[in-house]
Design an enzyme around this catalytic site. Structure first.
Site, PDB file in Angstrom:
ATOM      1  N   ASN A 222      -7.138   6.619   3.670  1.00  0.00           N
ATOM      2  CA  ASN A 222      -8.396   6.601   3.348  1.00  0.00           C
ATOM      3  C   ASN A 222      -8.716   8.145   3.516  1.00  0.00           C
ATOM      4  O   ASN A 222      -9.888   8.523   3.032  1.00  0.00           O
ATOM      5  CB  ASN A 222      -9.159   6.041   4.457  1.00  0.00           C
ATOM      6  CG  ASN A 222      -9.045   4.462   4.070  1.00  0.00           C
ATOM      7  OD1 ASN A 222      -8.490   4.038   3.525  1.00  0.00           O
ATOM      8  ND2 ASN A 222      -9.883   3.597   4.917  1.00  0.00           N
TER       9      ASN A 222
ATOM     10  N   HIS B 261       0.923  -1.341  -0.148  1.00  0.00           N
ATOM     11  CA  HIS B 261      -0.039   0.236   0.100  1.00  0.00           C
ATOM     12  C   HIS B 261       0.846   1.236   0.033  1.00  0.00           C
ATOM     13  O   HIS B 261       0.401   2.401  -0.247  1.00  0.00           O
ATOM     14  CB  HIS B 261      -0.905   0.105   1.291  1.00  0.00           C
ATOM     15  CG  HIS B 261      -2.165   0.330   0.860  1.00  0.00           C
ATOM     16  ND1 HIS B 261      -2.993   0.399  -0.404  1.00  0.00           N
ATOM     17  CD2 HIS B 261      -3.326   0.682   1.763  1.00  0.00           C
ATOM     18  CE1 HIS B 261      -4.190   0.729  -0.178  1.00  0.00           C
ATOM     19  NE2 HIS B 261      -4.534   0.888   0.882  1.00  0.00           N
TER      20      HIS B 261
END
Length: 199
Positions: A74, A23
């Site tokens: 996020n 990620h």
């Protein structure tokens, strides 16, 4: 008046436990660009590590900001929107580099606009900028196994590290990602797509 600076944002999660995970492809590619163009990072309002530099390619100079959001993936949009508003950088001068599970490891796809493809960092930036019309360098990390626990598998996959073979290929892959961002800025999106998308 819009700035003539570009903003390159490499997405990832802050903190040592996320270092080297799939990620964090965006962070790792941003580090390659920082080294390449002697950019030093400092804190921007607690939202991002931000640095400023000048690229010189083909006899042209381009000023740019390089960002690594500290908001966790996020909420990446909070950082990108804050920097772009503060320095008056329009979406067409923004390049976001991020991991992409829909592409095999080592593949790169350059695009602007379109769907976030389930990537929460991109969804957040789309929301915060009010548009998906910025350039993206999608860095392939391959796919978790599907099945009964698809969501958990996906989370574990993107927060996992690379195997030994992939680690060997990583420096070249990150350099390609950095090249893709530079190509967008100097030669335009279509040229970057031509050069990287077909590989």
């Amino acid at each position: 008046m819009a700035s003539d600076f570009w903003l390159i944002a490499g997405l990832g999660n802050p903190g040592s436990k996320y270092e080297g995970t799939r990620h964090n492809m965006g962070f790792m590619t941003a580090d390659v660009l920082a080294e390449r163009w002697s950019v030093n990072f400092s804190d921007h309002k607690g939202l991002a590590m931000l640095g400023k530099g000048v690229m010189n390619l083909s006899g042209r100079n381009v000023k740019f900001f390089l960002a690594k959001p500290l908001t966790y993936m996020n909420e990446s949009g909070n950082a990108v929107a804050s920097i772009s508003a503060y320095y008056q950088i329009e979406p067409d001068h923004i390049v976001v580099i991020h991991d992409d599970m829909d592409l095999d490891f080592g593949r790169i796809k350059v695009k602007a606009g379109g769907s976030a493809g389930g990537h929460n960092g991109i969804k957040s930036i789309d929301r915060s900028l009010g548009t998906p019309k910025y350039a993206r360098v999608r860095m392939g990390v391959g796919h978790a196994q599907r099945g009964a626990h698809a969501h958990d598998n996906t989370v574990n996959w993107v927060l996992g590290g690379f195997g030994p073979d992939q680690r060997k290929q990583l420096p070249e892959f990150l350099a390609d990602g950095a090249d893709a961002a530079e190509t967008i800025i100097f030669d335009g999106l279509a040229k970057a797509q031509e050069r990287f998308n077909g590989r």
